[in-house]
Design an enzyme around this catalytic site. Structure first.
Site, PDB file in Angstrom:
ATOM      1  CG  HIS A  52       0.152   6.358  -0.794  1.00  0.00           C
ATOM      2  ND1 HIS A  52      -0.482   7.150  -1.277  1.00  0.00           N
ATOM      3  CD2 HIS A  52      -0.340   5.833   0.354  1.00  0.00           C
ATOM      4  CE1 HIS A  52      -1.725   6.947  -0.352  1.00  0.00           C
ATOM      5  NE2 HIS A  52      -1.556   6.054   0.329  1.00  0.00           N
TER       6      HIS A  52
ATOM      7  CG  HIS B  26      -1.918   1.272   1.472  1.00  0.00           C
ATOM      8  ND1 HIS B  26      -3.213   1.120   0.927  1.00  0.00           N
ATOM      9  CD2 HIS B  26      -1.484   2.402   1.948  1.00  0.00           C
ATOM     10  CE1 HIS B  26      -3.593   2.293   1.230  1.00  0.00           C
ATOM     11  NE2 HIS B  26      -2.692   2.985   1.577  1.00  0.00           N
ATOM     12  CD  GLU B  27       1.431   3.490   3.582  1.00  0.00           C
ATOM     13  OE1 GLU B  27       1.659   4.676   3.015  1.00  0.00           O
ATOM     14  OE2 GLU B  27       0.482   3.199   4.543  1.00  0.00           O
TER      15      GLU B  27
ATOM     16  CD  GLU C 117      -5.463   5.671   0.164  1.00  0.00           C
ATOM     17  OE1 GLU C 117      -5.605   4.543   0.818  1.00  0.00           O
ATOM     18  OE2 GLU C 117      -4.725   6.353   0.703  1.00  0.00           O
TER      19      GLU C 117
END
Length: 638
Positions: free
Chosen positions: A404, A400-401, A430
């Protein structure tokens, strides 16, 4: 080709050459794509009829007929936007042989100096903000506990200095001068409109090197937006928020560990009071929450978010019920075996690397709550957290990160510290993290390639687990208490809960002391589960301690954006699932870089979604995605 036209104090002249070629229905966007740099331009082929108020004048000796469009005196230098709007309002059609935008010299010599000075001042402010970001990152990762008080003072000062730079009166003066040339009129948007702009990309290919005019327009639009917001907020209020949030984050961490909401409540009350003052300073048409939401998702309102969430709530709740009664139920217990931390660290970093995160331009550390931070495309900081009795938080948290991080590393470094090197919105940001975490990272295709490596990293925990069982486990849909560990189907219900409570807190219809009870009631209503402690309830997220009210809706918007983007990527990359199955992520990353990352803040979120997918934001692609993915896992026929 672009040509320099004749500009005087009394008129503005455009030259249009006749010919045949591709149909472009969006004249407004086509004109606007050149105008922001103050350039004049030549198009090929335009019908004899023209917008009311403009006179076609044949130029002698021109093949096929060339027309000079002269504007009366009231359409003086800098009126390109008005010209575009007048032309578009007449619904004229433009046919072109070739449309090349070169980075020619800007007219009205003073603009070069004014624009460059403006950018220099903005870069100083954003450089200070990047230092502030590093101090904040350090406070979440490596700062000694006793450094908190000094760090609060440091961050307060840095926030004040950055605010001083952002509100420098010279920025306002220079904005006015530059806007007079490019025709923004201080409206905070470029000459083209969201509703029209998607026509251009389907007919005209514009090379990155040709975007100087668009870059200028986007920078000026976003600098104006930021400046107009910043000058309304007193410096003293900025200082107070920075100091209060630094102390609140530490208090939140301790209150969460001790399950002591009462210890955090005073900090929450203070931040709510400060943020209400911010909303009042900025102003709003609908409700105070709008001013705060606009910081993270420009142009979005609470009413719009509410409509989207209301349309999403019913279908999701119904689908959750269908899955709960489905004939096949995955066994998620296999994810709660022993997964040594050292192996998690190594495997998580490997997963970030394989999808494209560059560790020469970033790093991975540990924090209480996972996040992505940094200062530039060359310095992106990721954090995660580890539980030795749960596989998912670290591995999928890293994916997830890293999603980003890929966005941050893909922003155009040549525009460092300007809006063109910043993300469109947090909702779009996001979309990138949720796409890599879920659409890629939780797909069967991904684990067909990497499950063997996972078994090698965790032989005791996964050695006896089949691929089917593992894919089912990581995609188990079950109402749960913790947002960051929620499945894709129920996740948006967690966001709806937070949005509705935030809205009530800002309006004052919900008091701080009543938050735990209100949270538990909403959890029971939306997800059918009730927290036994505040640690797994209203204390689980860091955002309120940051003063980030208005942030939560961007998570659900990101899910919706991600579904539309992923569907568009699938059309552009026919063998996308095959690429994922082979561990080849460059095609998808390249598509995202070309269509989203490299554009910085060129387009606002609605415009970007329209350009990339050909349709406005919709819940339908997301619903189609979850039904198409989870139906087979749970044995649903349709």
């Amino acid at each position: 080709m672009i040509r320099h036209s004749t500009w005087t104090e009394s008129d503005s002249v455009w030259i249009v050459r006749a010919g045949t070629g591709a149909l472009v229905t969006n004249v407004s966007d086509l004109v606007g794509s050149v105008a922001p740099s103050g350039l004049s331009y030549v198009f090929s082929s335009i019908p004899l009829a023209c917008a009311s108020g403009y006179i076609p004048m044949p130029l002698p000796g021109a093949k096929g007929g060339t027309f000079r469009y002269s504007c009366p005196g009231q359409w003086a230098v800098g009126s390109v936007a008005q010209f575009a709007e007048r032309f578009w309002s007449a619904r004229r059609t433009l046919r072109i042989d070739r449309f090349d935008i070169s980075a020619g010299r800007r007219l009205l010599g003073g603009m070069n100096t004014d624009y460059d000075t403006l950018i220099s001042l903005v870069k100083e402010a954003n450089t200070l903000s990047s230092v502030e970001s590093l101090l904040d990152w350090d406070s979440e990762t490596y700062m000694p506990e006793r450094g908190l008080v000094a760090r609060a003072e440091q961050l307060s000062l840095m926030a004040a200095l950055s605010h001083q730079k952002r509100t420098d009166p010279r920025i306002g003066e220079l904005l006015g001068k530059v806007e007079a040339v490019i025709g923004h009129g201080g409206q905070g948007r470029p000459p083209h409109s969201t509703e029209q702009s998607h026509h251009l990309t389907s007919n005209v290919q514009i090379r990155p090197a040709q975007l100087s005019g668009l870059t200028c327009a986007a920078n000026v639009r976003e600098i104006r937006r930021g400046y107009d917001r910043a000058v309304k907020i007193p410096e003293d209020l900025i200082r107070k928020i920075a100091k209060a949030s630094t102390l609140a984050k530490d208090a939140w961490g301790k209150a969460r560990a001790d399950n002591d909401y009462a210890a955090f409540a005073p900090h929450l009350s203070m931040l709510l009071d400060l943020k209400r003052k911010v909303a009042d300073c900025i102003g709003y048409k609908g409700e105070p929450y709008d001013a705060l939401l606009d910081e993270f998702e420009p142009g979005m309102t609470a009413a719009e978010v509410g409509r989207v969430f209301d349309s999403l709530r019913g279908p999701l709740s119904e689908f959750v019920k269908r899955l709960a009664n489905a004939p096949r139920q995955p066994d998620a217990s296999i994810l709660h075996r022993h997964f040594p931390r050292a192996a998690q660290e190594k495997f998580g970093k490997r997963m970030a690397e394989v999808i494209g995160f560059d560790f020469k331009a970033g790093r991975l550390d540990v924090s209480k709550h996972p996040f992505c931070s940094g200062t530039s495309p060359g310095d992106v900081r990721l954090t995660t957290r580890y539980y030795e009795d749960f596989f998912s938080p670290s591995v999928f948290g890293v994916l997830h990160e890293a999603g980003h991080g890929l966005y941050e590393q893909g922003l155009p470094a040549e525009h460092l510290f300007t809006p063109m090197c910043q993300a469109t919105s947090l909702g779009i940001h996001e979309s990138q993290s949720r796409m890599w975490e879920n659409f890629v990272g939780r797909s069967r295709a991904f684990w067909e390639r990497f499950f063997g490596e996972a078994q090698g990293a965790f032989p005791a925990a996964l050695g006896d687990v089949s691929l089917d069982a593992f894919v089912g486990a990581i995609n188990t849909v079950q109402p749960s208490l913790i947002r960051v560990e929620a499945d894709e189907v129920t996740y948006n219900l967690h966001i709806i809960l937070r949005f509705e409570l935030e809205r009530q807190l800002i309006s004052g219809t919900l008091t701080v002391k009543d938050v735990p009870a209100a949270w538990n009631a909403k959890m029971t209503e939306l997800l059918g589960v009730t927290p036994a402690t505040d640690r797994e309830g209203c204390l689980q997220d860091i955002h309120w301690s940051m003063g980030a009210f208005g942030y939560f809706p961007t998570y659900a918007l990101g899910n919706l954006y991600a579904a539309q983007f992923f569907a568009a990527a699938g059309k552009a990359i026919p063998d996308l699932q095959g690429c994922i199955r082979r561990g080849e992520f460059l095609p998808l990353l390249t598509w995202l870089r070309e269509n989203i990352h490299r554009h910085g803040q060129m387009h606002r979120a609605p415009d970007l979604v329209l350009r990339v997918t050909g349709a406005p934001l919709s819940i339908e692609p997301f619903l189609a995605y979850v039904k198409g993915k989870f139906g087979p896992i749970y044995g649903l026929v349709n």
